[in-house]
Write a protein that holds these residues in place. Structure first.
Motif, PDB file in Angstrom:
ATOM      1  N   LEU A  47      41.065  38.469  41.825  1.00 15.62           N
ATOM      2  CA  LEU A  47      41.268  39.140  40.547  1.00 15.62           C
ATOM      3  C   LEU A  47      42.085  38.290  39.585  1.00 15.62           C
ATOM      4  CD1 LEU A  47      42.191  42.752  41.781  1.00 15.62           C
ATOM      5  CD2 LEU A  47      39.957  41.912  41.032  1.00 15.62           C
TER       6      LEU A  47
ATOM      7  N   ALA B   1      43.898  42.206  35.951  1.00 17.70           N
ATOM      8  CA  ALA B   1      43.181  43.118  36.837  1.00 17.70           C
ATOM      9  C   ALA B   1      44.006  43.455  38.078  1.00 17.70           C
ATOM     10  CB  ALA B   1      41.834  42.520  37.230  1.00 17.70           C
ATOM     11  N   ALA B   2      44.737  42.468  38.597  1.00 16.98           N
ATOM     12  CA  ALA B   2      45.574  42.711  39.773  1.00 16.98           C
ATOM     13  C   ALA B   2      46.676  43.715  39.452  1.00 16.98           C
ATOM     14  CB  ALA B   2      46.177  41.395  40.266  1.00 16.98           C
TER      15      ALA B   2
END
Length: 210
Positions: free
Chosen positions: A127, A131-132
């Motif tokens: 990711l 996104a993480a």
């Protein structure tokens, strides 16, 4: 309605809502935190990942604040290089869930005791930093320990680091894996404190200014 703020993730373009603002006003904010040691010339490991130069200068009778730091963390993000440095350490040094960000490592590459249920201690995810953090935020995590040179660099560029504790070790390596790298623009910092230890280590704390 709270007016959203702009951050480095938005690059000043004025999107309706940016990643940072979503975290901040969509609920309790998730923040990234750095606690790391570096040689005087800015390296966190040798080219092969070796950190023996750091371990041999560790003074067990000195409190460098790691235990207090990790006690306030609820998840850990690291890169493949950092993971591979510690993958064989047993007992496993973290009680918190660990996410390894990698485009080349897979879950099947992990030792079974780290990757299998019950107690899936480590996940490998390909990711982006944004996104993480969205994923961890959705899982209820709020304070994330970000570790590893390239991962720290990418999170700084994305505007996802709140503060850093950097401990400088009195040694020159001359080459290795750097802590910091290129950024699109200046990242202003607020110096909060610096303290030195009898071993020669010097530790500074900085808050990232949005």
């Amino acid at each position: 309605m709270v007016k959203p703020e702009l951050c480095r993730s938005c690059s000043g373009r004025g999107e309706q809502i940016c990643i940072y603002t979503m975290y901040k006003y969509g609920g309790e904010m998730i923040t990234g935190h750095v606690f790391i040691a570096t040689s005087l010339d800015g390296f966190i490991a040798r080219d092969d990942g070796d950190i023996g130069w750091l371990l041999e200068r560790d003074a067990p009778d000195e409190d460098h604040g790691y235990d207090a730091f990790i006690a306030g963390i609820d998840a850990i993000l690291m890169g493949r290089g950092t993971y591979e440095t510690i993958r064989a350490v047993r007992p496993w040094p973290f009680a918190h869930p660990v996410v390894v960000l990698s485009q080349t490592l897979t879950q099947d590459d992990l030792p079974e005791d780290l990757s299998r249920e019950p107690g899936n201690k480590v996940r490998v995810l390909g990711l982006s930093p944004d996104a993480a953090m969205r994923l961890l935020h959705s899982e209820g995590h709020r304070k994330v320990y970000v570790d590893g040179g390239r991962v720290i660099q990418s999170f700084l560029r994305a505007g996802l680091i709140a503060d850093m504790v950097v401990t400088t070790v009195p040694v020159l390596l001359g080459a290795g894996r750097r802590l910091f790298g290129p950024v699109a623009g200046d990242i202003p910092l607020h110096h909060q404190e610096t303290k030195s230890f009898p071993s020669g280590l010097v530790q500074s704390r900085y808050r990232i200014l949005a």
